[in-house]
Design an enzyme around this catalytic site. Structure first.
Site, short mmCIF file in Angstrom:
data_model
loop_
_atom_site.label_atom_id
_atom_site.label_comp_id
_atom_site.label_asym_id
_atom_site.label_seq_id
_atom_site.Cartn_x
_atom_site.Cartn_y
_atom_site.Cartn_z
N HIS A 87 -0.50 -12.09 -5.35
CA HIS A 87 0.59 -11.11 -5.27
C HIS A 87 1.04 -10.74 -6.67
O HIS A 87 1.00 -11.56 -7.58
CB HIS A 87 1.79 -11.67 -4.48
CG HIS A 87 2.69 -10.60 -3.97
ND1 HIS A 87 3.74 -10.10 -4.72
CD2 HIS A 87 2.68 -9.91 -2.81
CE1 HIS A 87 4.34 -9.17 -4.02
NE2 HIS A 87 3.73 -9.01 -2.86
N ASP A 140 -0.38 -10.59 4.48
CA ASP A 140 -1.56 -10.10 5.21
C ASP A 140 -2.52 -11.22 5.63
O ASP A 140 -3.42 -10.99 6.44
CB ASP A 140 -2.31 -9.08 4.35
CG ASP A 140 -1.42 -7.90 3.98
OD1 ASP A 140 -0.69 -7.43 4.86
OD2 ASP A 140 -1.45 -7.46 2.82
N SER A 157 4.01 1.33 -1.79
CA SER A 157 4.47 2.25 -0.74
C SER A 157 5.94 2.62 -0.94
O SER A 157 6.32 3.79 -0.82
CB SER A 157 4.23 1.67 0.66
OG SER A 157 4.74 0.37 0.77
N HIS A 165 -3.12 -3.07 -1.24
CA HIS A 165 -1.76 -3.09 -0.66
C HIS A 165 -1.90 -3.34 0.85
O HIS A 165 -2.48 -4.34 1.25
CB HIS A 165 -1.08 -1.76 -1.03
CG HIS A 165 0.38 -1.68 -0.76
ND1 HIS A 165 1.18 -2.77 -0.56
CD2 HIS A 165 1.22 -0.59 -0.66
CE1 HIS A 165 2.44 -2.39 -0.35
NE2 HIS A 165 2.48 -1.07 -0.40
N ARG A 176 6.85 -14.45 4.48
CA ARG A 176 6.41 -13.66 5.65
C ARG A 176 5.17 -14.30 6.25
O ARG A 176 4.95 -14.26 7.46
CB ARG A 176 6.15 -12.20 5.22
CG ARG A 176 7.38 -11.52 4.63
CD ARG A 176 7.05 -10.18 4.00
NE ARG A 176 6.10 -10.29 2.91
CZ ARG A 176 5.52 -9.27 2.29
NH1 ARG A 176 5.82 -8.03 2.68
NH2 ARG A 176 4.68 -9.44 1.30
#
Ligand code: CMX
Length: 435
Positions: A318, A373, A241, A271, A327
């Site tokens: 990843h 995620d 992105s 993504h 995160r």
């Protein structure tokens, strides 16, 4: 000039001069070599762009202007009695490289409120779409519908010096960021709540107001949204992105064209869409097993079945990271502090125990650890937010902060049109000595 713009102007003018010197004195220096593996394999780790707002270390994870997530939680301003950072503070930090004061952040919240009016034609555009249009498609279209308001496009058409590109880019970015929560909440309410919309609260902060407009009137949920909007904002420049934003913007397309493109990249399952895939996969597991408290053996079997069907385990792996994503860790910490005995959260934690071992045993997965995620959906479901095909829009609203800051810097530094070299497979065959 507003205080953020003034600071940005000072800092970017100084860096632009330094960059010019670097280019003049060291332009011929080699900084990387590209292997055939990297060219066929999605250009992994090829050093090829400048991105100052954040930087990703494979072992340590993301740092925003040098600060990691626990440090940001300590240092960035919060709402009174709040525990989570305000995303406004992170935007300020990414723009000018300084931790803002509480007063700076209050100013930014008010400034974004002031700029947040969305033109009626944007809502009309959304209303022309079937309500079952994927929320990311609606989001991207709404962003493009705002393009008619681009100050950059207008100034360019009127004739503008290169040295001034940064100014309308800053104005467009501030306007667009200010308007995204209203648009994103509108999409959510029209798609899942019968167009029963909730008016913005212009006295609230950016993330809190978004949470409120979504329809979740709960202090913990507001805190979650502030954290969510902060940690998803940026992940250096090479992810799909951010790179799309940078690439489209390099043609001097304005922020709306660029961000709509970035959102189309975020909408891919490898993504940003992975956040909806994770919870969908967990819901399917619960349905298949007939329980929301599966045993670890049942979970292990379900993971193996997914792999046997030739699918990936969503939320794991990843392209750059080689450790659990900080995160993910930040969201786990939020759950430990705020959520007790939630079966879906427990499943996420059990997966954290089991998936890395299973993926590691495959021998080919470079990073068996959870990414951002893997946790977010379980937190949202806990607060009643179960419409998972909306989740990537939340990611997108947050991502605007990083990629807009990045694009402002691109224009301020005068970075060039992107144009890497492609080769044909015939060229490659000759290069490796194949007939
Ligand atoms: N489950 C199963 N297999 C996986 C896997 C996973 N979670 N992650 C990687 N692999 C496989 C790859 O498919 C590849 O297999 P083949 O050689 O058979 O093609 C092999 O392991 C090597 O891949 P890699 O080098 O470790 O990973 P990549 O850099 O190619 O891909 C990513 C990274 C994120 C696309 C991949 O790990 C993946 O598909 N993960 C699941 C989707 C996901 O969670 N995406 C979100 C990422 C975060 C974000 O950008 O938002």
């Amino acid at each position: 000039m507003d205080p953020l713009k003034e600071k940005f102007y000072q800092k970017s003018t100084a860096l632009k001069a330094e960059l010019k010197t670097i280019l003049k004195d060291h332009g011929e220096k080699k900084l990387d070599e590209v292997t055939v593996d990297q060219m066929i394999g999605g250009m992994r780790s090829v050093k090829s762009m400048i991105w100052d707002t954040s930087s990703l270390d494979p072992e340590e994870g993301i740092r925003f202007r040098g600060y990691n997530i626990p440090q940001l939680r300590e240092l960035l301003p919060r709402v009174p009695n709040g525990k989570e950072p305000l995303p406004e503070g992170l935007f300020w930090l990414m723009m000018v490289g300084e931790i803002p004061s509480t007063e700076d952040v209050r100013w930014l919240s008010a400034e974004w409120s002031r700029r947040s009016h969305v033109a009626q034609h944007v809502f009309d555009t959304l209303e022309a779409l079937p309500t079952d249009t994927h929320p990311m498609t609606q989001f991207s279209i709404a962003v493009l519908a705002m393009q008619a308001d681009s100050i950059f496009a207008q100034k360019y058409e009127e004739g503008m010096s290169k040295n001034d590109y940064w100014d309308p880019m800053y104005e467009d970015s501030m306007n667009m960021i200010a308007r995204l929560p209203r648009i994103a909440a509108y999409i959510y309410r029209r798609t899942f709540h019968n167009s029963n919309h909730i008016a913005p609260d212009l006295d609230m902060d950016w993330g809190g107001n978004y949470a409120k407009m979504l329809g979740y009137d709960n202090r913990d949920f507001y805190a979650l949204m502030r954290l969510y909007m902060t940690i998803h904002a940026d992940h250096e420049g090479g992810n799909a992105s951010a790179h799309t934003m940078h690439l489209v913007g390099s043609t001097l397309s304005d922020v709306y064209y660029s961000f709509s493109g970035a959102m189309n990249a975020l909408a891919g399952p490898l993504h940003g869409l992975a956040n909806q895939e994770v919870i969908k996969w967990i819901f399917e597991m619960i349905e298949e097993l007939g329980t929301n408290t599966p045993t670890k053996d049942q979970i292990r079997k379900y993971i193996n079945d997914t792999l046997a069907e030739g699918k990936v385990v969503p939320g794991y792996g990843h392209a750059v990271l080689r450790q659990p994503d900080p995160r993910f860790v930040a969201q786990k910490r939020f759950a430990e502090e705020n959520i007790k005995n939630d079966p879906i959260v427990q499943i996420v934690w059990d997966l954290f125990e089991i998936v890395p071992e299973v993926l590691g045993a495959l021998g080919k997965v470079k990073n068996p650890w959870p990414n951002v995620d893997a946790h977010s959906g379980a937190l949202l479901v806990h607060y009643g937010f179960k419409e998972y095909n909306y989740y990537t829009v939340l990611f997108g609203v947050s991502r605007a902060l990083g990629v807009c800051a990045g694009l402002c810097w691109d224009r301020a530094l005068g970075l060039s049109l992107e144009r890497p070299k492609s080769v044909t497979t015939d060229w490659l065959k000759k290069f490796v000595g194949m007939n």
